[in-house]
Design an enzyme around this catalytic site. Structure first.
Site, PDB file in Angstrom:
ATOM      1  N   GLU A  37       0.815  -1.214   0.000  1.00  0.00           N
ATOM      2  CA  GLU A  37       0.000   0.000   0.000  1.00  0.00           C
ATOM      3  C   GLU A  37       0.848   1.262   0.000  1.00  0.00           C
ATOM      4  O   GLU A  37       0.503   2.239  -0.648  1.00  0.00           O
ATOM      5  CB  GLU A  37      -0.968   0.005   1.192  1.00  0.00           C
ATOM      6  CG  GLU A  37      -2.103  -0.991   1.058  1.00  0.00           C
ATOM      7  CD  GLU A  37      -2.939  -0.808  -0.210  1.00  0.00           C
ATOM      8  OE1 GLU A  37      -2.952   0.309  -0.769  1.00  0.00           O
ATOM      9  OE2 GLU A  37      -3.563  -1.779  -0.652  1.00  0.00           O
ATOM     10  N   TYR A 120      -6.822   6.791   3.305  1.00  0.00           N
ATOM     11  CA  TYR A 120      -6.973   5.677   2.367  1.00  0.00           C
ATOM     12  C   TYR A 120      -6.263   4.426   2.888  1.00  0.00           C
ATOM     13  O   TYR A 120      -6.821   3.321   2.889  1.00  0.00           O
ATOM     14  CB  TYR A 120      -6.440   6.024   0.967  1.00  0.00           C
ATOM     15  CG  TYR A 120      -6.252   4.761   0.171  1.00  0.00           C
ATOM     16  CD1 TYR A 120      -7.333   4.121  -0.404  1.00  0.00           C
ATOM     17  CD2 TYR A 120      -5.001   4.142   0.087  1.00  0.00           C
ATOM     18  CE1 TYR A 120      -7.188   2.909  -1.062  1.00  0.00           C
ATOM     19  CE2 TYR A 120      -4.844   2.934  -0.563  1.00  0.00           C
ATOM     20  CZ  TYR A 120      -5.938   2.326  -1.137  1.00  0.00           C
ATOM     21  OH  TYR A 120      -5.796   1.129  -1.765  1.00  0.00           O
ATOM     22  N   ASP A 138      -9.939   6.159  -3.006  1.00  0.00           N
ATOM     23  CA  ASP A 138      -8.752   6.569  -3.762  1.00  0.00           C
ATOM     24  C   ASP A 138      -9.230   7.102  -5.105  1.00  0.00           C
ATOM     25  O   ASP A 138     -10.429   7.310  -5.302  1.00  0.00           O
ATOM     26  CB  ASP A 138      -7.797   5.383  -3.935  1.00  0.00           C
ATOM     27  CG  ASP A 138      -8.287   4.420  -4.988  1.00  0.00           C
ATOM     28  OD1 ASP A 138      -9.518   4.289  -5.142  1.00  0.00           O
ATOM     29  OD2 ASP A 138      -7.463   3.813  -5.693  1.00  0.00           O
TER      30      ASP A 138
END
Length: 334
Positions: A37, A120, A138
């Site tokens: 991520e 996020y 996102d």
DNA sequence: GAGGCGTGGCA
DNA sequence: TTGCCAAGCCT
């Protein structure tokens, strides 16, 4: 459309047509999710995959990453861009090892306090690592919602984020959110693309407001961004058989802590070796490289050509030095 | 809360 | 070649 109906549609599509073999999906390991991520922030999947593979080979566990040196971390991240992410990931690993006995926490409040983890990434870690019912927003999600509901909100204006978060939380399912969240991203990346979306293949075509209204290509709306300026940069090249003089850049600004040709504020009285152009997110660099000896301060080192792979270099500087090595010097002796 | 912060894929 | 934009965060 009810939340249940949307969730069923997206999870059903994801199972059949989504991406389920990405390297960070193989084990649902929280550390793997964390690394992926951070790497995926503002970066495409295809670009990230080889970096992710190398990362896990070098730092197989969060403890291995936490105990690595900053130079090792930056060298492995070189070329991926947004280098603060690498420093954040390193600091995140150290915080998790120290404060959470190496177990990445599950709560949003705790995750939010970890360096590099924003709204996020909190949701992504909770959804992908723990299959928790956490919303994600996102670029993919904003584009998909903007079209699905024909929303007039500019997706690149941060003050509009609250609308998208409200929708995302409304539609987040209590069960199987890992697959739902993955489905949102997959749909956005492979079907509901920014350009030339594949509406004929979209499981939401029958309920998509933008499609009904003929507005798919007009959505999502974007606030016009101003043109980026061009700046000049002057770099010094001091090369000999013993190597090339490099300087470690400061921790703030562009290319933080990477090694680079020494940069000076003004063009020196010297011979111009070459010029190069490079585009950043917020300006264009008109780079000049001069054959000159830099003032030797504490942050410069002469690095042998065969050792250049051991330091983190900015992408355009690495390209320049590769040209240099291919063309001449360094090959002389050693 | 607007701007700083990279690089490359893809039309 | 040029422009768009990407699994955003931080200050």
């Amino acid at each position: 459309m009810s939340p249940e109906a949307l969730a069923n549609c997206i999870t059903g599509w994801q199972k059949a047509k989504g991406r389920n073999d990405l390297p960070w999906q193989l084990h649902n390991d929280p550390y793997h999710v964390l690394v992926s991520e951070l790497m995926l922030q503002q970066t495409q999947v295809k670009t990230v995959i080889p970096y992710f593979e190398r990362w896990l080979q070098t730092f197989p566990t969060i403890e291995a990453l936490a105990s690595a040196s900053e130079d090792e971390v930056m060298t492995l991240w070189q070329g991926l861009g947004y280098y603060r992410r690498a420093r954040n990931l390193h600091a995140a690993a150290q915080k998790v090892v120290r404060d959470y006995q190496s177990e990445i926490p599950r709560s949003a409040a705790e995750l939010k306090e970890i360096p590099g983890i924003g709204p996020y990434t909190v949701g992504a870690i909770r959804a992908f690592a723990f299959d928790a019912p956490a919303a994600i927003v996102d670029g993919n999600v904003k584009r998909l919602f903007a079209r699905l509901f024909a929303l007039p909100y500019e997706v690149n204006k941060s003050t509009n984020d609250r609308y998208f978060w409200q929708l995302a939380e409304h539609f987040t399912p209590a069960r199987d959110n890992r697959r739902f969240a993955q489905g949102l991203l997959d749909l956005g990346a492979t079907i509901c693309k920014p350009q030339q979306p594949l509406c004929a293949l979209c499981p939401l075509a029958k309920v998509c407001q933008a499609l009904q209204l003929g507005k798919v290509n007009a959505l999502p709306k974007r606030q016009q961004k101003k043109a980026i300026p061009t700046r000049k940069g002057h770099f010094l090249l001091d090369v000999s058989a013993r190597g090339i003089v490099l300087e470690q850049r400061p921790a703030s600004g562009i290319w933080p802590t990477l090694w680079c040709l020494p940069e000076v504020a003004q063009a020196p009285d010297a011979q111009l070796w070459t010029r190069f152009r490079h585009t950043f997110s917020h300006y264009k660099l008109d780079g000049h490289v001069w054959l000159a000896t830099p003032p030797g301060n504490g942050t410069t080192r002469r690095i042998a050509c065969h050792q250049l792979d051991e330091v983190g270099l900015p992408a355009p500087i690495r390209k320049l030095l590769q040209q240099l090595i291919a063309s001449e010097v360094c090959n002389q002796q050693d």
